[in-house]
Design a protein around this motif. Sequence first.
Motif: not given
Length: 466
Positions: A128-154
Amino acid sequence: MNRLRRASIRTQVLVLALLLVVLVSAVAATTEPFVYGRHDKGVEIGLMAGRIERLVDQYRAARTTAEERVALSLAPHYGFAVEAIGVDQIPVADREEARSGDLAKRARAALETEFANELRHLFDKKSTVTPLAVLVDDQRALLFQLPVFAPSLWFYPAVASGTLKIVIPLIVLAYLSSWLIIRPVARFAAAAELASADDRLEHPFVAEGPSEIRSLAASLNVMRSRILQMAESRTRMLSSISHDLRTPLTRLRMRVERCEPPELQRKMLDDLTVLDSMINESLAFLTNASHKVQSRKVDLSSLLQTIATDFSETGTDVRFSGPRRLKYICKPESMTRAISNLVENASRYATQVDIELEDAGDRGICVRVCDNGPGLSDELKVKVMEPFFKADAARTSGTGGGFGLGLPTAEGMIRKGHGGAMTLRDRKPHGLIIDIILPAVRDTGIGALSTASARAGGPCEISSAD
């Protein structure tokens, strides 16, 4: 194209290099849009970063829990997973980076993984790819689980692009190089090796290919002409000497035959016979290269049996074993002289000589001359094949003389005249065996001959036959 074939090797290499550059550029320009198109990893990364930024903006603008769930529900459609977390779930050291305002840049950096990670995912689907954490405001945050691109793309586009731009042009270049440079050089080397191995100088070197090869061929043809002229002059000189020597030898023989003391007469006649034999032996060796005789079908069994009978009548114990009849296409005079030389040489040091014959089918014809003499060491087996070398010091039993040309003359007749091979090996418990392997020559019925290569790698297996 003919001018390029006849150009120098340096010019040909320069033209081929320029051709490679033009070919790679043309292939790249015409195939890149079809290889990549919209299936480009860079395009997908840009789209994915924009979608992440859009989802974060929509989540930040949400005022109720329902609106937040609507924003999060877009994630599966965008091709990634997202989870709402609290700010306290993000390590303190990473909060500053999570608060960074350039979200698109951070998303691209997270999606553009290292090449090693991409290759690892190619063979390990669970990476997997390292998750991406994003602060929305002082109380909320989002943790994105980013995809791994298929071999057909690279991976697959990169392989296709490399194959089209590098592998195929290099194959084309290698083929042209072999056609322009390597093939003339290989053909010239093969002709030079053939001439060196078999002393075949009748046919000149073909002057074709690059200018350097044509210049070398011309130089070798000049050298070849000089060698042939020297050989012809030597042959003419030896023929003249032979003619001049035989006249006084004949007179001496006639005078010796009128001598009164029988013992003295016998010794003088023996000396004259040895001298005449030396002259014949030298002429046979020195004129063998230019001696041309047409091949014809003979009964090889009868030929060898005749040789054995002739020697037996002179008091030498020579025996023949083999098939009763064996038709073979050869030069009978040359074959007779070669086998006779071997038998005569063996009879000087042995009390019994055996001639054996076998038809080995596609492996060729096997002739073996064996004696029960003292034999030869491995070192002498090589040296006795050299002209003018005499191994009398090693094989002391028996008497006889000569110039040491019997074996070399026989080997030349077998190799040059018949395309065969001759090897020497030990006989148990003592003695010497000379193996002769002749190629399988067959009569096609239309006046042509077909020859199979003789195997000279080891001793021929011959079994006695009635």
